[in-house]
Write an enzyme that holds these catalytic residues in place. Structure first.
Site, PDB file in Angstrom:
ATOM      1  N   ASP A  63     -52.189 -12.812 -41.083  1.00  0.00           N
ATOM      2  CA  ASP A  63     -51.387 -13.492 -40.061  1.00  0.00           C
ATOM      3  C   ASP A  63     -52.203 -14.538 -39.309  1.00  0.00           C
ATOM      4  O   ASP A  63     -53.420 -14.633 -39.467  1.00  0.00           O
ATOM      5  CB  ASP A  63     -50.791 -12.460 -39.080  1.00  0.00           C
ATOM      6  CG  ASP A  63     -51.750 -11.321 -38.750  1.00  0.00           C
ATOM      7  OD1 ASP A  63     -52.976 -11.532 -38.827  1.00  0.00           O
ATOM      8  OD2 ASP A  63     -51.287 -10.221 -38.435  1.00  0.00           O
ATOM      9  N   ASN A 132     -47.840  -0.026 -31.307  1.00  0.00           N
ATOM     10  CA  ASN A 132     -46.387   0.117 -31.469  1.00  0.00           C
ATOM     11  C   ASN A 132     -45.988   0.300 -32.937  1.00  0.00           C
ATOM     12  O   ASN A 132     -44.820   0.184 -33.282  1.00  0.00           O
ATOM     13  CB  ASN A 132     -45.657  -1.109 -30.881  1.00  0.00           C
ATOM     14  CG  ASN A 132     -46.002  -2.397 -31.634  1.00  0.00           C
ATOM     15  OD1 ASN A 132     -46.835  -2.388 -32.530  1.00  0.00           O
ATOM     16  ND2 ASN A 132     -45.354  -3.493 -31.262  1.00  0.00           N
ATOM     17  N   HIS A 134     -46.950  -1.602 -35.546  1.00  0.00           N
ATOM     18  CA  HIS A 134     -46.861  -2.796 -36.405  1.00  0.00           C
ATOM     19  C   HIS A 134     -47.997  -2.835 -37.421  1.00  0.00           C
ATOM     20  O   HIS A 134     -49.065  -2.271 -37.205  1.00  0.00           O
ATOM     21  CB  HIS A 134     -46.789  -4.088 -35.577  1.00  0.00           C
ATOM     22  CG  HIS A 134     -48.070  -4.530 -34.931  1.00  0.00           C
ATOM     23  ND1 HIS A 134     -48.109  -5.219 -33.744  1.00  0.00           N
ATOM     24  CD2 HIS A 134     -49.372  -4.423 -35.309  1.00  0.00           C
ATOM     25  CE1 HIS A 134     -49.356  -5.505 -33.433  1.00  0.00           C
ATOM     26  NE2 HIS A 134     -50.139  -5.032 -34.363  1.00  0.00           N
TER      27      HIS A 134
HETATM   28  C1  F6R Z   1     -54.477  -8.246 -37.461  1.00  0.00           C
HETATM   29  C2  F6R Z   1     -53.176  -7.607 -37.526  1.00  0.00           C
HETATM   30  C3  F6R Z   1     -52.759  -6.520 -36.605  1.00  0.00           C
HETATM   31  C4  F6R Z   1     -53.896  -5.611 -36.133  1.00  0.00           C
HETATM   32  C5  F6R Z   1     -53.385  -4.590 -35.131  1.00  0.00           C
HETATM   33  C6  F6R Z   1     -54.474  -3.707 -34.599  1.00  0.00           C
HETATM   34  O1  F6R Z   1     -54.605  -9.253 -38.451  1.00  0.00           O
HETATM   35  O2  F6R Z   1     -52.411  -8.006 -38.339  1.00  0.00           O
HETATM   36  O3  F6R Z   1     -51.775  -5.747 -37.214  1.00  0.00           O
HETATM   37  O4  F6R Z   1     -54.457  -4.969 -37.243  1.00  0.00           O
HETATM   38  O5  F6R Z   1     -52.769  -5.262 -34.069  1.00  0.00           O
HETATM   39  O6  F6R Z   1     -55.384  -4.471 -33.868  1.00  0.00           O
HETATM   40  P1  F6R Z   1     -56.782  -3.868 -33.399  1.00  0.00           P
HETATM   41  O7  F6R Z   1     -57.508  -3.535 -34.664  1.00  0.00           O
HETATM   42  O8  F6R Z   1     -57.458  -4.976 -32.662  1.00  0.00           O
HETATM   43  O9  F6R Z   1     -56.477  -2.676 -32.583  1.00  0.00           O
END
Ligand code: F6R
Length: 254
Positions: A63, A132, A134
């Site tokens: 992303d 959440n 995702h």
């Molecule tokens: C990052 C991404 C997100 C993160 C998620 C967790 O490219 O696509 O899905 O993996 O938000 O973020 P962290 O690892 O910073 O807790």
């Protein structure tokens, strides 16, 4: 799903790196899907230590923020360059991140999907999970069939990611993200989660119903998903005893 519970962040990185290396072994033109954020950092550190030959490997980011200048230190172009490309020694020409500043964002999403296809598809997609539920930036209520597209970040995600910016207002509102359908096409996925703030999302993903409300729960339908978590992120898993037993018995099958 294979659930691996490791004692701490460094061990999560080692186990996830094992899974990535196994997935890429023997591929003449390996294709790695990369995540940003804090979760995969110990995995990149472990991969970097192994001093592998990455010269023929292509990489695709999950992303990118929309409208953040590429040179901004939180743009995923910059983050992927620093944490993945340089650390592992990938050829920058083979590293792809969607362009969140493209004049036609929809055309850019289609181009990105085509680029993944033209590279032969993703051999292993590394993922983190949002609090959440995702994956990528597929926020709750994302279609399981979705492809790379423009999404609006959930307030929960913007608050979480505000730690990387000077203020909440600076966190972009929109992003481009691989879809859940795109992620499900990867031949293998390896999701890493660290810390107690991920425990509820991890339990919902692994043991809850498959629901668009918890986008990561679609991984229950993936043929080869490995979930690597530390003790804190595993804290709410009802089946933890069994998952540990499976790992202990793994090499004893006759
Ligand atoms: C990052 C991404 C997100 C993160 C998620 C967790 O490219 O696509 O899905 O993996 O938000 O973020 P962290 O690892 O910073 O807790």
């Amino acid at each position: 799903m294979e659930i691996v519970i490791a004692p701490g962040e460094a061990e999560v990185g080692e186990r996830a790196a094992d899974a990535v290396v196994a997935a890429l072994a023997g591929r003449p033109e390996p294709v790695l899907g990369v995540a940003t954020g804090s979760s995969p950092l110990s995995t990149y550190a472990a991969l970097a230590e192994r001093r592998l030959d990455w010269s023929r490997t292509s990489a695709f980011a999950l992303d990118e923020y929309v409208g953040l200048p590429e040179e901004h230190e939180q743009s995923y172009h910059r983050v992927v360059d620093a944490e993945v490309t340089r650390r592992l020694g990938l050829d920058p020409a083979r590293v792809h991140v969607p362009d969140g500043n493209a004049p036609d964002l929809e055309a850019e999403c289609e181009r990105y999907e085509r680029a993944i296809r033209d590279a032969g598809g993703i051999d292993v997609q590394l993922l983190g999970i949002g609090g959440n539920g995702h994956i990528g930036f597929n926020e709750p209520a994302s279609s399981f069939a979705s492809r790379t597209r423009i999404k609006t970040l959930a307030p929960h995600t913007r608050r979480d990611n505000a730690r990387f910016f000077a203020s909440l207002e600076e966190v972009p509102v929109h992003c481009l993200t691989q879809g859940l359908g795109t992620i499900m096409d990867a031949r293998r996925v390896v999701l890493v989660a660290i810390g107690e703030r991920k425990a509820a999302a991890v339990a919902a993903m692994v043991e809850g119903p498959v629901s668009a409300h918890v986008p990561a729960s679609i991984l229950q339908h993936h043929r080869h998903a490995t979930i690597v978590v530390d003790e804190a992120a595993a804290a709410l898993l009802e089946g933890a005893e069994y998952y540990r037993f499976i790992q202990e018995q793994k090499h004893r099958v006759r």
